[in-house]
Every structure is written in structure tokens, then in C-alpha cells.
Write a protein that holds these residues in place. Structure first.
Motif, PDB file in Angstrom:
ATOM      1  N   ASN A  94       0.946  -0.992   0.109  1.00 62.46           N
ATOM      2  CA  ASN A  94      -0.089   0.132  -0.112  1.00 62.46           C
ATOM      3  C   ASN A  94       0.884   1.282   0.001  1.00 62.46           C
ATOM      4  N   VAL A  95       0.313   2.573   0.261  1.00 63.28           N
ATOM      5  CA  VAL A  95       1.015   3.445  -0.056  1.00 63.28           C
ATOM      6  C   VAL A  95       1.883   3.871   1.154  1.00 63.28           C
ATOM      7  N   GLN A  96       2.337   3.139   2.118  1.00 60.71           N
ATOM      8  CA  GLN A  96       3.243   3.205   3.234  1.00 60.71           C
ATOM      9  C   GLN A  96       4.368   3.204   2.799  1.00 60.71           C
ATOM     10  N   PHE A  97       4.561   2.312   1.495  1.00 59.58           N
ATOM     11  CA  PHE A  97       5.957   2.103   0.447  1.00 59.58           C
ATOM     12  C   PHE A  97       6.123   3.063  -0.560  1.00 59.58           C
ATOM     13  N   ALA A  98       5.488   4.096  -0.513  1.00 59.01           N
ATOM     14  CA  ALA A  98       5.375   4.902  -1.451  1.00 59.01           C
ATOM     15  C   ALA A  98       6.880   5.462  -2.233  1.00 59.01           C
ATOM     16  N   GLY A  99       7.967   5.515  -1.146  1.00 62.54           N
ATOM     17  CA  GLY A  99       9.234   6.033  -1.394  1.00 62.54           C
ATOM     18  C   GLY A  99       9.991   4.896  -2.335  1.00 62.54           C
ATOM     19  N   GLU A 100       9.507   3.597  -1.759  1.00 56.76           N
ATOM     20  CA  GLU A 100      10.192   2.499  -2.445  1.00 56.76           C
ATOM     21  C   GLU A 100       9.687   2.140  -4.173  1.00 56.76           C
ATOM     22  N   GLY A 107       0.151  -1.938  -5.848  1.00 56.47           N
ATOM     23  CA  GLY A 107      -0.890  -2.500  -4.990  1.00 56.47           C
ATOM     24  C   GLY A 107      -2.154  -2.830  -5.818  1.00 56.47           C
ATOM     25  N   VAL A 108      -1.876  -2.872  -7.146  1.00 57.54           N
ATOM     26  CA  VAL A 108      -3.112  -3.216  -7.868  1.00 57.54           C
ATOM     27  C   VAL A 108      -4.173  -4.133  -7.430  1.00 57.54           C
ATOM     28  N   ASP A 109      -3.458  -5.203  -7.036  1.00 58.27           N
ATOM     29  CA  ASP A 109      -4.191  -6.743  -6.467  1.00 58.27           C
ATOM     30  C   ASP A 109      -5.113  -6.428  -5.550  1.00 58.27           C
ATOM     31  N   GLN A 110      -4.668  -5.445  -4.539  1.00 60.59           N
ATOM     32  CA  GLN A 110      -5.189  -4.837  -3.310  1.00 60.59           C
ATOM     33  C   GLN A 110      -6.468  -4.269  -3.570  1.00 60.59           C
ATOM     34  N   LYS A 111      -6.993  -3.744  -4.685  1.00 58.47           N
ATOM     35  CA  LYS A 111      -8.192  -2.830  -5.050  1.00 58.47           C
ATOM     36  C   LYS A 111      -8.149  -1.629  -3.947  1.00 58.47           C
ATOM     37  N   LEU A 112      -7.195  -0.995  -3.773  1.00 62.15           N
ATOM     38  CA  LEU A 112      -7.089   0.166  -2.966  1.00 62.15           C
ATOM     39  C   LEU A 112      -7.660   1.416  -3.410  1.00 62.15           C
ATOM     40  N   ASN A 113      -8.335   1.858  -2.375  1.00 69.17           N
ATOM     41  CA  ASN A 113      -9.201   3.204  -2.622  1.00 69.17           C
ATOM     42  C   ASN A 113      -8.372   4.451  -2.703  1.00 69.17           C
TER      43      ASN A 113
END
Length: 341
Positions: A47-53, A266-272
Motif C-alpha cells: 500500500n502507500v506506506q511504501f510509496a518511497g520504494e 498495489g493493484v491486486d489489493q483494490k485500494l481506494n
């Protein structure tokens, strides 16, 4: 508070089983990698908590550092970072000080070399209409706490003069619906998670941080093996250089960070996307602090190291700062490249 064996096992969580397997691995599996290709074990789902990576990957910062990095998703049932490094599945990863300390006490040769978050987002969340503002307000209340977080929760109570038996702990998983439904009066979680997701659903909350009540710690820490620290210092510096640049990009362009998270990594997570942006907005102040603005991203001040070790000690851990941290890589890196600050 004196912890019994049950609590000690809770602290390690499901990582204990993985570590038991790791202990059987041959010593060769723990050796540092001479290849420029490496696996990074993320501490949670993509998810976005790894945006830097993600931005370090997309913007070529890993490539420019001479590295090819495979980002491995974590999760509740995934391999722990410490076990992954110990068995050779991963060269580096992100984790929590609690998990690293538990691994070190089991003899796993790993160290923390930096921290994405200068302050832990661990918090107690309650309904805005019935706010609980301090540990003392939890007396007589029902609090949802994940099993592996019970030692830290009880240590927070004890540190503030609250007898743990005076609070009813309700075992929970990851869905904070029990708070909405009134099954619990408060929830032990993260300011970057439950308050964000509940607010998106129209449920307003009030939160107080563990760190404001004697439980200050860094979080989302970078972990490598002690052998990598000894033999692969140049590689550690190259990796952290790419990470610093990636997180600077995420801070500068959070919209792109969210888009990459939702549509690719994170496409497989279907994130909002709205929720992910809110999560990132709640995370950035924990990354950019007065200390890291002065000293550079990922740096851990001596006072934060001391507070982290003290907090872990409240949960029964015996680790010392030297057992847990080696910040010499970042110190050298910023000395050699002051423009990275």
C-alpha cells in the motif's frame, strides 16, 4: 509489569514460527550478497506506506545506485523481514523495533540502520462523541487489541499508572468495525490506518499516541544483517541513497505516489485512492520531523534511540541500543553527500 512467557510469545507474533525455521538454515544462507540484485522484504502489503520504494523504482534511483531491487510484499501471513534476511530470502527489509528486538534476542544477526518514521503511529482511537484522551481514561473500558500488541498495550498502561487488569482487552484482527458497532470502547491501532479508514466511512474519531504517554519509538525501520554491515557497506549506502531519493520524490509528489500504489504496485489489493492519499497525508509528518529536516531522512537521533530501547524495555525486552541499532551507515552517507539532506 512482569511479563510471563505467554506475553513474550505474543510479542514475537507469528514471526516466531518463521524464525524457528530460520534457525535450521545453514550459515551460508545468512551471508551477505555480492550481487547487485537484491530482494527487499516489505513489512506489510503493498500500500502507500511504501510509496518511497515505488518511486525509487519508477524514477530509476535504484538503477542509478547500481541496484536491481525486487520488492516483496508482506502481510499478516507473510514471511517476517527478520526471518527473510536470516534465511537469505531477502537482503534488506522494513520492520518494527519490537520485531527486530525479539529476533535479536533469539540470536538472529540483524540490525536497524535507519527509520522511515521518526515517530510510531501507534495510538488509541475512540469515537469522537465519546473520546478517551489518556491511558487513565481506559480504566473500566473495553479496548480492541491485536494479540501480538498486548504486551506493548499493557506496558503503556503500566507506564502511566494504570493496572492492566482494570482494562478489558478484547482480541481483534484488522477490521475496526467493532469500534463502529460499539462492541469496544476504544481501539489500539495506528493513526495512519484506522482513523483514516473510519473517517472515509463517515465515522469520526479521537486518537492519542502511545508516544505521547511514555512509549516513544521509531517505526518502519530498515533492517539488514550484521554481515552485510561488515562486508557490504558500499551496497548499504547505495541502497539508502536510492531510498532517500525515492522518499523525497514521494514527499514532493504525493499524487503520483498514490497513483503508482493504486494502479501498479498495489493493484491486486483494490485500494481506494482517496483513502490511500489520506493515509499518506497522515504518514508524511512522521517522516518529516524537525530532526530529520535537520539531519536527513531516516536518521535516528540519540534521544530517539534511547527512548525506543526504554519503550522496548517496558515490554520486557533486554536489548541494548548496540544490540538493536547501527546508524553508522547513514552518518557516513550524509557526511559524504551533504546534498542528500
Amino acid at each position: 509489569m512482569k511479563l510471563n512467557r505467554r506475553h513474550a510469545l505474543r510479542l514475537t507474533g507469528c514471526a516466531g514460527a518463521a524464525a524457528a525455521l530460520a534457525a535450521c538454515a545453514p550459515a551460508a544462507s545468512r551471508s551477505s550478497s555480492t550481487s547487485n540484485s537484491l530482494a527487499m522484504q516489505l513489512g506489510w502489503i503493498k500500500n502507500v506506506q511504501f510509496a518511497g520504494e515505488y518511486l525509487a523504482q519508477e524514477n530509476g534511483h535504484y538503477r542509478d545506485a547500481g541496484l536491481t531491487v525486487d520488492l516483496l510484499a508482506g502481510g499478516a501471513a507473510g514471511t517476517s523481514t527478520e526471518a527473510g534476511i536470516d534465511t537469505g530470502k531477502a537482503w534488506v527489509g522494513t520492520s518494527t523495533p519490537q520485531k527486530v528486538a525479539a529476533a535479536v534476542e533469539r540470536g538472529v544477526p540483524v540490525r536497524i540502520i535507519g527509520a522511515t518514521l521518526s515517530s510510531s503511529p501507534a495510538c488509541i482511537t475512540s469515537p469522537e462523541g465519546k473520546p478517551l484522551r489518556s491511558p487513565r481514561d481506559l480504566v473500566g473500558k473495553r479496548v480492541g487489541v491485536a494479540d501480538n500488541n498486548v504486551p506493548t498495550f499493557e506496558a503503556m498502561l503500566t507506564a502511566n499508572g494504570v493496572e492492566p487488569s482494570s482494562v478489558q482487552v478484547i482480541p481483534v484482527q484488522f477490521d475496526p468495525s467493532p469500534l463502529v458497532n460499539g462492541e469496544v470502547d476504544a481501539w489500539s491501532g495506528f493513526t495512519t490506518n484506522e482513523p483514516v479508514s473510519l473517517r472515509a466511512k463517515g465515522f469520526s474519531t479521537y486518537s492519542f499516541l502511545y508516544s505521547d504517554f511514555g512509549m516513544r519509538m521509531c517505526a518502519q525501520v530498515f533492517v539488514v544483517s550484521t554481515q552485510s554491515l561488515a562486508d557490504d557497506r558500499a551496497k548499504c549506502k547505495s541502497f539508502l541513497t536510492a531510498e532517500i531519493k525515492g522518499w523525497k520524490d514521494a514527499i514532493a509528489d504525493p499524487d503520483r505516489a498514490v497513483t503508482l500504489t493504486v494502479q501498479k504496485y498495489g493493484v491486486d489489493q483494490k485500494l481506494n485512492p482517496t483513502q490511500q492519499r489520506a493515509l499518506l497525508d497522515a504518514t508524511l509528518p512522521l517522516i518529516q520531523t524537525p530532526d530529520t529536516r535537520r539531519d536527513g531522512l531516516f536518521t535516528i537521533s540519540p534521544s530517539l534511540i534511547a527512548d525506543t530501547v526504554k519503550t522496548l524495555g517496558r515490554t520486557g525486552s533486554k536489548v541494548t541500543a548496540a544490540d538493536l541499532f547501527d546508524t553508522s551507515i547513514l552518518t557516513e552517507l550524509y557526511a559524504e553527500n551533504p546534498s542528500l539532506r
